[in-house]
Write a protein that holds these residues in place. Structure first.
Motif, mmCIF file in Angstrom:
data_model
loop_
_atom_site.group_PDB
_atom_site.id
_atom_site.type_symbol
_atom_site.label_atom_id
_atom_site.label_comp_id
_atom_site.label_asym_id
_atom_site.label_seq_id
_atom_site.Cartn_x
_atom_site.Cartn_y
_atom_site.Cartn_z
ATOM 1 N N THR A 7 0.633 -1.209 -0.085
ATOM 2 C CA THR A 7 -0.057 -0.017 -0.039
ATOM 3 C C THR A 7 0.928 1.055 -0.119
ATOM 4 O O THR A 7 2.136 1.411 0.583
ATOM 5 C CB THR A 7 -1.018 0.062 1.251
ATOM 6 N N ARG A 8 0.205 2.362 -0.408
ATOM 7 C CA ARG A 8 0.819 3.752 -0.558
ATOM 8 C C ARG A 8 -0.190 4.430 -0.013
ATOM 9 O O ARG A 8 -0.166 5.896 -0.097
ATOM 10 C CB ARG A 8 1.420 4.093 -2.021
ATOM 11 N N SER A 9 -1.173 3.978 0.909
ATOM 12 C CA SER A 9 -2.046 4.626 1.491
ATOM 13 C C SER A 9 -1.556 5.266 2.859
ATOM 14 O O SER A 9 -1.210 4.217 3.707
ATOM 15 C CB SER A 9 -3.427 4.150 1.539
ATOM 16 N N HIS A 10 -1.663 6.504 3.369
ATOM 17 C CA HIS A 10 -1.439 6.806 4.790
ATOM 18 C C HIS A 10 -2.083 6.017 5.726
ATOM 19 O O HIS A 10 -1.553 5.449 6.511
ATOM 20 C CB HIS A 10 -1.999 8.214 5.163
ATOM 21 N N PHE A 11 -3.491 5.754 5.330
ATOM 22 C CA PHE A 11 -4.460 5.553 6.256
ATOM 23 C C PHE A 11 -4.280 3.948 6.434
ATOM 24 O O PHE A 11 -4.387 3.476 7.711
ATOM 25 C CB PHE A 11 -5.704 5.831 6.045
ATOM 26 N N VAL A 12 -4.296 3.096 5.374
ATOM 27 C CA VAL A 12 -3.782 1.749 5.296
ATOM 28 C C VAL A 12 -2.594 1.489 5.998
ATOM 29 O O VAL A 12 -2.270 0.659 6.977
ATOM 30 C CB VAL A 12 -3.794 0.967 3.778
ATOM 31 N N ASP B 164 -2.703 1.672 9.560
ATOM 32 C CA ASP B 164 -3.419 0.927 10.356
ATOM 33 C C ASP B 164 -2.770 -0.463 10.477
ATOM 34 O O ASP B 164 -2.441 -0.806 11.537
ATOM 35 C CB ASP B 164 -4.806 0.502 9.427
#
Lengths: 521, 419
Positions: B127-132, B135
């Motif tokens: 992932t490159r998502s902050h929120f994932v 988490d």
């Protein structure tokens, strides 16, 4: 259809009940009340209009180079201004004191609180709060803050009950979002991915549809070959970022060759910055050189229509209106309504209606924790008839409650209980209702509803506040819990001295508002 | 008697009673206790929210791929005004690793071998998502599929594991709410600051009303109210005051430490004060934001590094008497893209860098440096992860504790952290 208690309706679809409002909901019935709320006439809102024009916020600063010392109570004057009148506040070369540059955010925060309390169009106010968090911008950043009145007025409020695809384009073209998620400076070469990534992850398809951990290549995503990928990966983010290059703000930036953009604060498209070559987003081929704005608009079409967007938005709306973990059946039904009405001008209103008239809405017990904005508005609607907003209240919310338009993360403020019930947050809640009840910030005196006979005893006072704040019958356990706090036994008459009696009454109001029952909706 | 029979608390009590604050022998014994399995160690996590551009914090300054990917103001250079601060290391001897010029306090700590740097760390997930990514790192799992099966955070599992007791709370966050890493620890306490005390507004009468209002409430909100009242009262009772109910005495930092009024400075000051109140705190959490630099990165990043470095150095100096049993872990959800974008910023990347600061660490750079050539990058664009973030946390906690905190993780602790 199950009947829903009017208090539940007004706690979830309004910022809490005003005295007598529950009877109005019962008289009309939920369906008719809701139909009226979902078609608001913004020109017919006399209480909100009066509160907005009566509000004065104190602005104070010392003399500086180019400006005089200022200390005055100022009416709300930014809310109706065009961008040309607001954008100069961001120009560092013009002589404005710092507080002037921050001022528009204060006005929007004040207007938000005033409307939450006084507007008759409560569903629109609740939805405006929802969308401000969904399409969050950080108004403390100067360039975002000066454009916040436009964002609130022409983007969030204009579309809060409308069509999502139209809403998305208004957001994509808004100065506040262009600055906040940096698309303003994105250009061909190596595009800035910030907006494109949050468009997918936060604004539309949602993180459940982000499949980058599973697939490296776009064609590997299930359904991609048929042009219907189940989700998106980084390759979609890269390509969408290219599609939005050149979508920018007329902020006076130089374009080369001695040419500059005008400094109007309005949306601008710079052809020279746009990456015109072919792209592929969500399994769809984009031909090269499609003309101004066409690439970005096509991305917006694709993400707005994607089934994951329907699920994501349906879930968030159910979370907001029903419960932190809403029933799956309800979310599925809302997602169907969302998708079926995706071309309707009132798409969002139809989804809200489907959620509110569902059996799951009626069956859900009050479990949502009121956020500080809801706590302030809920208390004021019940107990502060002449509520106004002051800088004292805005600063209190800024200092640790819920800084309005001041959440740096693009998620907006969390909509689940755990984020609002930590020890520090609980302490702030208690201070907030005590300050309101005792009029610490000059926001208006707490009072029992007009026509309520003055309570003769301490017990009667505690019960009267419960009937007012809970909009329901008093709870003997709450009465027993709050009376020792004012040192009075149940049957003891209130002090004869009106000042002392007022102190007791206000303290009791604060204590009742600290009860869990008042903090859940 | 074994070393482990000395808990940090008894040692510190003894040390204080005798007026001995920084006796080398005390530190040695306390370290032995902390090192026996890590279970006695106190963890301070400093989480850099937003994905810090760690390639610009601990930089492979002369790597030709690094130099080619970024304009000079987007990277750390080896010469000229504002050159990076050289650090000695044996991890990749051919590379001239340098700290960002604003990280001078960290360079000093590194030279004194109180700071260990682990580059190329992060999550194995793509992932490159902050929120994932946050988490995953806070729940302590490797893959997104594990998130729904993991309702608690790793920090909560650490404080639930057996260890030295205390008056509690065992976990604190210098924030208005606890992070996801502490999900599941109902007694974890979030406090913004201690200087005004923590009593509820309205004095003891209001506190009694609040107790009564929440006492029998069966909802999660009622439980949260009880936990808040209990935790706030415990800490408030220990805050030093000239007279009961009076103002809290100002905090006097030790070791010449000066905390600046920054997010990192305020948070670490609060943590230091709590540690010294001897309540048995085993984990403290400080969030530091401002790292999501997609645009106009050079001045923003320099300020963030300066503030972070100064706060960490102040905390280290202030807590020297705890060094044997204290570890500060600095981490971020991901590093940023090797190539900068055309907004003078960097977009989301993959591997970051972790720092472990404490009196007991052996210093140096650990792990494996994967290189920055295109073929060496993750998906051709980002620094690859060669050290799982859980390897670092496992080394800090000790292998036995780590097994219960990261049940699905079989990679073992990073070797070499404690010499």
């Amino acid at each position: 259809m199950m009947t829903v208690p009017s208090t539940t309706v007004l706690n979830r679809l309004a910022f809490g009940p005003r005295p007598g409002e529950g009877a109005e909901v019962e008289r009309l019935g939920l369906e008719r009340w809701l139909a009226r709320q979902l078609a608001p006439d913004p020109h017919d809102d006399p209480h909100a209009a009066a509160a907005l024009s009566a509000c004065r916020l104190r602005i104070t600063y010392d003399a500086g180079e180019g400006w005089a010392k200022t200390d005055e109570d100022r009416p709300l004057a930014s809310l109706d201004k065009p961008p040309e009148a607001l954008w100069p506040l961001n120009d560092g070369k013009l002589p404005f004191a710092g507080p002037e540059r921050q001022w528009p955010r204060n006005e929007v925060a004040a207007a938000t609180l005033l409307r939450a309390v006084h507007s008759q169009w409560q569903v629109r106010e609740v939805m405006a709060d929802f969308w401000h968090n969904h399409f969050n911008v950080y108004g403390v950043e100067r360039a975002v803050g000066v454009l916040l009145p436009l964002y609130d007025r022409d983007v969030i409020r204009a579309h809060a009950l409308g069509n999502f695809r139209a809403f998305l384009e208004a957001v994509a073209c808004s100065g506040a979002m262009l600055v906040y998620l940096n698309n303003r400076t994105s250009r061909a070469g190596i595009a800035n991915e910030n907006y494109a990534r949050e468009l997918f992850e936060l604004h539309t398809l949602g993180r459940d549809a982000y499949l980058n951990a599973l697939y490296n290549r776009w064609r590997d995503v299930p359904g991609a070959a048929a042009g219907k990928p189940a989700g998106y990966i980084d390759q979609d983010v890269y390509e969408a970022a290219r599609a939005f290059t050149g979508w920018t703000l007329a902020d006076g930036a130089g374009l080369g060759g001695g040419v500059s953009l005008p400094a109007t604060g309005r949306f601008a498209y710079v052809e020279n910055w746009h990456d015109n070559y072919q792209k592929r987003v969500l399994g769809q081929e984009f031909d090269p050189f499609q003309g101004p704005l066409a690439d970005g608009r096509r991305v917006l079409d694709l993400v707005a229509d994607h089934p994951a967007t329907a699920r994501h938005l349906a879930f968030k709306l159910c979370r907001r209106l029903v419960a932190d973990d809403p029933p799956k059946r309800l979310v599925d039904a809302a997602a169907r309504t969302w998708a079926e009405n995706r071309r309707a001008p009132d798409q969002i209103a139809r989804v809200v209606r489907a959620i509110v008239l569902s059996p799951e809405f009626a069956a859900a017990p009050p479990s949502k924790v009121r956020r500080p904005l809801e706590l302030v508005a809920g208390f004021a609607r019940a107990a502060v008839p002449d509520f106004t907003v002051t800088m004292g209240l805005i600063r209190e919310l800024d200092g640790g409650g819920q800084r309005l338009f001041g959440q740096p993360a693009p998620t907006g403020y969390p909509d689940t209980a755990d984020a609002w019930t930590g020890a520090a947050a609980m302490r702030r809640r208690w201070a907030l209702v005590m300050g309101l009840a005792e009029n610490r910030w000059g926001t208006g005196a707490a009072a029992l509803p007009a026509g309520t006979p003055p309570p003769a005893t301490a017990q009667a006072a505690a019960e009267a506040w419960q009937r007012t704040l809970f909009a329901g019958p008093p709870d003997p356990a709450v009465t027993a819990a709050v009376l020792p706090g004012v040192g009075l036994a149940p049957g003891v008459p209130l002090p004869a001295d009106p000042h002392k009696a007022g102190e007791v009454l206000h303290r009791l109001a604060a204590y009742v508002a600290m009860a869990p029952r008042f903090n859940l909706r | 008697m074994t070393h482990a029979a000395f808990s940090r608390r008894t040692l510190m009590r003894g040390g204080l009673a005798a007026g001995l604050l920084t006796v080398p022998g005390v530190r040695h014994v306390a370290y032995a206790a902390g090192g026996a399995g890590g279970q006695d160690r106190t963890l301070v996590v400093v989480f850099l929210r937003g994905g810090a551009d760690t390639l610009n914090l601990v930089a492979p300054a002369d790597d030709p791929d690094y130099v080619a990917a970024r304009a000079p103001d987007m990277r750390v250079s080896t010469g000229g005004a504002g050159a990076g601060l050289p650090i000695a290391q044996r991890l990749a001897p051919a590379v001239d690793f340098r700290l960002h010029p604003e990280a001078a306090p960290l360079a000093d700590l590194y030279t004194a071998r109180h700071l260990t740097i682990i580059p190329a760390t992060g999550i194995p997930d793509g992932t490159r998502s902050h929120f994932v990514a946050q988490d995953l790192m806070e729940r302590g799992v490797a893959a997104e599929a594990d998130l729904s099966r993991t309702p608690t955070g790793w920090a909560a599992r650490w404080t639930a594991a057996p260890g030295p007791g205390g008056a509690g709370p065992l976990a604190v966050a210098a924030a208005s709410s606890t992070p996801a890493a502490l999900a599941g620890d109902g007694a974890a306490l979030a406090v913004n600051g201690l200087q005004y005390g923590l009593a509820p507004p309205g004095g003891p009468r209001t506190a009694a009303v609040l107790q009564a209002l929440h006492a029998n409430d069966p909802t999660p909100y009622g439980r949260a109210g009880r936990a808040a009242l209990d935790g706030l009262a415990r800490v408030d009772a220990r805050l030093p005051r000239a007279q009961p109910g009076g103002p809290v005495e100002p905090y006097a930092a030790e070791g010449g430490a000066v905390y600046e009024d920054t997010e990192a400075g305020r948070g670490l000051l609060t943590v230091a004060r709590l540690l010294k109140m001897d309540m048995g705190v085993r984990l403290a959490w400080v969030d530091v934001g401002g790292w999501d630099t997609h645009e106009n990165q050079p001045p923003r990043f320099a300020a963030a590094v300066r503030q972070l470095s100064r706060a960490l150095a102040a905390f280290h100096a202030d807590t020297s008497r705890f060094h044997g049993s204290l570890a500060v872990v600095v981490m971020t959800e991901f590093g940023r893209r090797l190539r900068s974008n055309r907004s003078q910023g960097t977009d989301h990347g993959h591997a970051g860098t972790m720092l472990v600061l404490g009196g007991g660490v052996d210093g140096g750079m650990l792990g494996r440096w994967p290189g920055l050539a295109t073929a060496q990058l993750d998906r051709g664009v980002d620094l690859a992860v060669t050290t799982d973030y859980r390897a670092v946390l496992s080394a800090v906690m000790g292998p036995a504790a780590a097994r219960s905190v990261f049940p699905g993780y079989g990679g073992g602790p990073l070797p070499g952290l404690w010499g």
